[in-house]
Motif scaffolding. Sequence first.
Motif, mmCIF file in Angstrom:
data_model
loop_
_atom_site.group_PDB
_atom_site.id
_atom_site.type_symbol
_atom_site.label_atom_id
_atom_site.label_comp_id
_atom_site.label_asym_id
_atom_site.label_seq_id
_atom_site.Cartn_x
_atom_site.Cartn_y
_atom_site.Cartn_z
ATOM 1 N N GLY A 214 47.900 18.373 44.530
ATOM 2 C CA GLY A 214 47.838 18.470 43.080
ATOM 3 C C GLY A 214 46.562 17.832 42.584
ATOM 4 O O GLY A 214 45.668 17.494 43.355
ATOM 5 N N VAL A 215 46.481 17.665 41.269
ATOM 6 C CA VAL A 215 45.296 17.085 40.641
ATOM 7 C C VAL A 215 45.753 16.055 39.613
ATOM 8 O O VAL A 215 46.618 16.352 38.781
ATOM 9 C CB VAL A 215 44.432 18.150 39.942
ATOM 10 C CG1 VAL A 215 43.167 17.511 39.368
ATOM 11 C CG2 VAL A 215 44.070 19.278 40.886
ATOM 12 N N THR A 216 45.171 14.874 39.642
ATOM 13 C CA THR A 216 45.462 13.862 38.641
ATOM 14 C C THR A 216 44.367 13.889 37.574
ATOM 15 O O THR A 216 43.181 13.839 37.892
ATOM 16 C CB THR A 216 45.541 12.462 39.271
ATOM 17 O OG1 THR A 216 46.626 12.435 40.205
ATOM 18 C CG2 THR A 216 45.788 11.395 38.192
ATOM 19 N N VAL A 217 44.786 13.997 36.328
ATOM 20 C CA VAL A 217 43.866 14.024 35.191
ATOM 21 C C VAL A 217 44.121 12.777 34.353
ATOM 22 O O VAL A 217 45.272 12.440 34.057
ATOM 23 C CB VAL A 217 44.061 15.300 34.354
ATOM 24 C CG1 VAL A 217 43.150 15.294 33.124
ATOM 25 C CG2 VAL A 217 43.791 16.536 35.210
ATOM 26 N N ARG A 218 43.055 12.113 33.972
ATOM 27 C CA ARG A 218 43.175 10.870 33.218
ATOM 28 C C ARG A 218 42.650 11.048 31.805
ATOM 29 O O ARG A 218 41.656 11.713 31.570
ATOM 30 C CB ARG A 218 42.414 9.748 33.931
ATOM 31 C CG ARG A 218 43.048 9.376 35.266
ATOM 32 C CD ARG A 218 42.216 8.406 36.069
ATOM 33 N NE ARG A 218 42.924 7.997 37.288
ATOM 34 C CZ ARG A 218 42.947 8.721 38.414
ATOM 35 N NH1 ARG A 218 42.284 9.881 38.470
ATOM 36 N NH2 ARG A 218 43.627 8.294 39.461
ATOM 37 N N GLY A 219 43.349 10.428 30.867
ATOM 38 C CA GLY A 219 42.917 10.420 29.474
ATOM 39 C C GLY A 219 42.420 9.039 29.113
ATOM 40 O O GLY A 219 41.891 8.306 29.945
ATOM 41 N N GLY A 220 42.617 8.660 27.851
ATOM 42 C CA GLY A 220 42.184 7.342 27.433
ATOM 43 C C GLY A 220 42.893 6.249 28.205
ATOM 44 O O GLY A 220 42.272 5.349 28.773
ATOM 45 N N ALA A 221 44.235 6.304 28.226
ATOM 46 C CA ALA A 221 45.028 5.345 28.990
ATOM 47 C C ALA A 221 46.175 6.039 29.706
ATOM 48 O O ALA A 221 47.075 5.382 30.219
ATOM 49 C CB ALA A 221 45.565 4.264 28.060
ATOM 50 N N SER A 222 46.149 7.356 29.747
ATOM 51 C CA SER A 222 47.240 8.123 30.352
ATOM 52 C C SER A 222 46.793 8.764 31.651
ATOM 53 O O SER A 222 45.602 9.003 31.873
ATOM 54 C CB SER A 222 47.731 9.209 29.386
ATOM 55 O OG SER A 222 46.680 10.105 29.081
#
Length: 249
Positions: free
Chosen positions: A108-116
């Motif tokens: 899979g792929v992990t995507v990061r946001g501001g703090a998520s």
Amino acid sequence: MSTEDTQAHTGVPAVGADSPFRPERIARDEAPQFVLPLVVRIEKTGPPARTDALETAARAVLVLLTDERSADGGEWAEAVRDWQDARIRKVVRRARGAEWRKAGTLPGVTVRGGASEVRVFPPVPLDGWPKELAKLQVSGTELDDPEPAAPAEPGLPVLWLNPDVEMSAGKAMAQAGHGAQLAWWELTGAERAAWRDAGFRLAVRTAPRERWQELSASGLPVVRDAGFTEIAPGSCTVVADHPALRARL
């Protein structure tokens, strides 16, 4: 430009009579059904803000669609194709600690946001979830914004949520992902490349009530939920307001 013209001139799949988000039963319902799993990391301390999680989930869907493993000949290509040939289902589950680490061992792929952090996985059969994901909880994804989200930046694609439809954070994350996917399908190759090069920047905001009717009737892509969970079938949940699509109205 009509959806038929869009498909003929750009090669972009049209969203119309055979949209996977239509509530009534259509031909694609006869196909084997798949689901796109997304897992959001929610630790006991420091959970992500709701809007940040929604935006990260929407970006995660686009990242998976453009991953080289999803392209023709890629290891995920068949699963992605079978999923898009049926209803475009997405399910968001939550994980923390060891559960999150185990989920990270699956393709899979992990995507990061501001703090998520959201990990998206290639589609799986509706009743064939990997055991590491099947045991994760769907409930408990109640997230809040510590303060109201700032207005979206001018020129940024915005996924507008229906102000009159209440959804859990997990449901709203899935709906935001639907909206991003509908917008993606309607874009030309050059427009897609520009969005991808910008890191799929976007905003998710709740539409002002006085604007919702205009937005939902504007001709922009609208997500109409199939009603499998939480809300009534046919409910309009998201309008995908991408500047390139608005320019064609």
